[in-house]
Scaffold this active site. Structure first.
Site, PDB file in Angstrom:
ATOM      1  N   GLY A  90      -5.847  -8.270 -18.257  1.00 23.22           N
ATOM      2  CA  GLY A  90      -7.252  -8.429 -18.657  1.00 23.22           C
ATOM      3  C   GLY A  90      -8.047  -9.434 -17.832  1.00 23.22           C
ATOM      4  O   GLY A  90      -9.164  -9.779 -18.192  1.00 23.22           O
ATOM      5  N   TRP A 116      -9.560  -9.176 -14.907  1.00 23.34           N
ATOM      6  CA  TRP A 116     -10.836  -8.667 -14.364  1.00 23.34           C
ATOM      7  C   TRP A 116     -11.834  -8.454 -15.502  1.00 23.34           C
ATOM      8  O   TRP A 116     -13.008  -8.776 -15.377  1.00 23.34           O
ATOM      9  CB  TRP A 116     -10.618  -7.346 -13.603  1.00 23.34           C
ATOM     10  N   ASP A 147      -5.729   0.687 -19.791  1.00 22.97           N
ATOM     11  CA  ASP A 147      -4.436   0.463 -19.132  1.00 22.97           C
ATOM     12  C   ASP A 147      -3.315   1.180 -19.886  1.00 22.97           C
ATOM     13  O   ASP A 147      -3.419   1.427 -21.091  1.00 22.97           O
ATOM     14  CB  ASP A 147      -4.098  -1.032 -19.038  1.00 22.97           C
ATOM     15  N   ASP A 193      -3.452   6.550 -20.181  1.00 23.29           N
ATOM     16  CA  ASP A 193      -3.415   6.889 -18.754  1.00 23.29           C
ATOM     17  C   ASP A 193      -4.795   7.406 -18.348  1.00 23.29           C
ATOM     18  O   ASP A 193      -5.210   8.484 -18.800  1.00 23.29           O
ATOM     19  CB  ASP A 193      -2.327   7.955 -18.566  1.00 23.29           C
ATOM     20  N   ASP A 209      -8.369  -2.234 -10.333  1.00 25.05           N
ATOM     21  CA  ASP A 209      -7.320  -2.984  -9.638  1.00 25.05           C
ATOM     22  C   ASP A 209      -5.987  -2.270  -9.884  1.00 25.05           C
ATOM     23  O   ASP A 209      -4.922  -2.862  -9.789  1.00 25.05           O
ATOM     24  CB  ASP A 209      -7.308  -4.402 -10.249  1.00 25.05           C
ATOM     25  N   LYS A 230      -9.045  -1.181  -5.723  1.00 28.06           N
ATOM     26  CA  LYS A 230      -7.944  -1.577  -4.830  1.00 28.06           C
ATOM     27  C   LYS A 230      -7.393  -0.332  -4.155  1.00 28.06           C
ATOM     28  O   LYS A 230      -7.246   0.709  -4.804  1.00 28.06           O
ATOM     29  CB  LYS A 230      -6.856  -2.240  -5.665  1.00 28.06           C
TER      30      LYS A 230
HETATM   31  C1  SAM Z   1      -2.425  -5.311 -10.856  1.00 23.30           C
HETATM   32  S1  SAM Z   1      -2.501  -4.747 -12.506  1.00 23.30           S
HETATM   33  C2  SAM Z   1      -4.173  -5.096 -12.966  1.00 23.30           C
HETATM   34  C3  SAM Z   1      -4.452  -6.554 -13.161  1.00 23.30           C
HETATM   35  C4  SAM Z   1      -5.818  -6.804 -13.757  1.00 23.30           C
HETATM   36  N1  SAM Z   1      -6.882  -6.502 -12.816  1.00 23.30           N
HETATM   37  C5  SAM Z   1      -5.997  -8.234 -14.203  1.00 23.30           C
HETATM   38  O1  SAM Z   1      -6.781  -8.957 -13.590  1.00 23.30           O
HETATM   39  O2  SAM Z   1      -5.383  -8.631 -15.209  1.00 23.30           O
HETATM   40  C6  SAM Z   1      -2.525  -3.001 -12.306  1.00 23.30           C
HETATM   41  C7  SAM Z   1      -2.546  -2.241 -13.616  1.00 23.30           C
HETATM   42  O3  SAM Z   1      -2.828  -0.868 -13.358  1.00 23.30           O
HETATM   43  C8  SAM Z   1      -2.277  -0.154 -14.457  1.00 23.30           C
HETATM   44  N2  SAM Z   1      -2.255   1.299 -14.191  1.00 23.30           N
HETATM   45  C9  SAM Z   1      -1.698   1.941 -13.130  1.00 23.30           C
HETATM   46  N3  SAM Z   1      -1.869   3.278 -13.250  1.00 23.30           N
HETATM   47  C10 SAM Z   1      -2.560   3.483 -14.405  1.00 23.30           C
HETATM   48  C11 SAM Z   1      -3.038   4.653 -15.080  1.00 23.30           C
HETATM   49  N4  SAM Z   1      -2.833   5.876 -14.570  1.00 23.30           N
HETATM   50  N5  SAM Z   1      -3.697   4.516 -16.244  1.00 23.30           N
HETATM   51  C12 SAM Z   1      -3.894   3.264 -16.777  1.00 23.30           C
HETATM   52  N6  SAM Z   1      -3.476   2.117 -16.175  1.00 23.30           N
HETATM   53  C13 SAM Z   1      -2.812   2.224 -15.004  1.00 23.30           C
HETATM   54  C14 SAM Z   1      -0.900  -0.776 -14.622  1.00 23.30           C
HETATM   55  O4  SAM Z   1      -0.372  -0.515 -15.898  1.00 23.30           O
HETATM   56  C15 SAM Z   1      -1.216  -2.261 -14.381  1.00 23.30           C
HETATM   57  O5  SAM Z   1      -1.356  -2.965 -15.593  1.00 23.30           O
END
Ligand code: SAM
Length: 210
Positions: A55, A57, A75, A93, A117, A157
């Site tokens: 969380g 961002w 997420d 998802d 991200d 990203k």
């Molecule tokens: C690097 S983390 C994000 C960190 C976040 N920006 C923060 O500042 O706390 C990447 C996130 O992308 C999520 N993610 C990846 N593919 C996803 C999808 N298809 N649907 C939902 N979330 C996804 C992962 O579960 C992960 O929690």
């Protein structure tokens, strides 16, 4: 003894700063730095954060939009609720129609900013990981196509791979400005880049002849 990452993070200035300043992740500083550079989020905006857990961002987006704005975080993992009532977390998802419809319903159709991200889960096989990353990037671009207001902004990203240049060319047709950048808080050894699309130009609907 801790893992290598555990050891490294003890010395990571952004990790320490996030702890001290009460941010949920060191990634908060990435969106802060991106926002400072590109003026992405304004007071009162509706922001959709794709891949939001834990969380960090969304937390920065909430600060920027203030009480009049709205932040939706999506997420696969649970996002611990925020005290602010103008945050809605969706666990699911975002590549699925079901979750995309939930987002649409919460924002009432349009958002001013899409931030992502999201990282795909990596298996270590380069070709597969690159495909997963491209798929996720394309989904984020598609969601932004559907929900962004005219002149809206996108930041996401990306991992540089074979389709990186094509993706930028496609984005340049959709946004008046497209920039690529690596904020100072992104680790140098990581191949991640951030792509920023400013001033979205929605496709005009072709008038039907009948
Ligand atoms: C690097 S983390 C994000 C960190 C976040 N920006 C923060 O500042 O706390 C990447 C996130 O992308 C999520 N993610 C990846 N593919 C996803 C999808 N298809 N649907 C939902 N979330 C996804 C992962 O579960 C992960 O929690």
């Amino acid at each position: 003894m801790g893992s290598r990452w555990q050891m490294e993070k003890k010395h990571d200035p952004y990790y320490k700063k996030a702890k001290k300043e009460d941010y949920r992740s060191r990634a908060s500083y990435k969106i802060k730095q991106l926002d400072k550079k590109f003026k992405l989020i304004k007071e009162g905006d509706t922001v959709v954060d794709l891949g939001a857990a834990p969380g960090g961002w969304s937390q920065v987006a909430l600060e920027k939009v203030g009480e009049e704005g709205l932040v939706i975080g999506v997420d696969l993992n649970r996002i611990k609720p925020f005290p602010e009532e103008n945050f809605h977390g969706i666990r699911g998802d975002f590549t699925t129609t079901e979750v995309q419809e939930k987002v649409m319903n919460l924002i009432g159709g349009k958002a001013k900013v899409v931030i992502s991200d999201a990282s795909p889960s990596l298996c270590g096989i380069k070709n597969i990981d690159q495909l997963r990353s491209i798929d996720l990037t394309n989904t984020v671009i598609g969601i932004a196509d559907n929900i962004l207001e005219p002149k809206g902004n996108l930041v996401m990203k990306v991992f540089q791979g074979p389709e990186y240049k094509d993706m930028l060319t496609r984005l340049k047709k959709k946004y008046r400005q497209v920039k690529t950048t690596k904020p100072p808080s992104s680790r140098k050894k990581s191949s991640e880049m951030y792509v920023v699309g400013l001033d979205f130009k929605p496709k005009k609907n072709k008038k039907s002849k009948d």
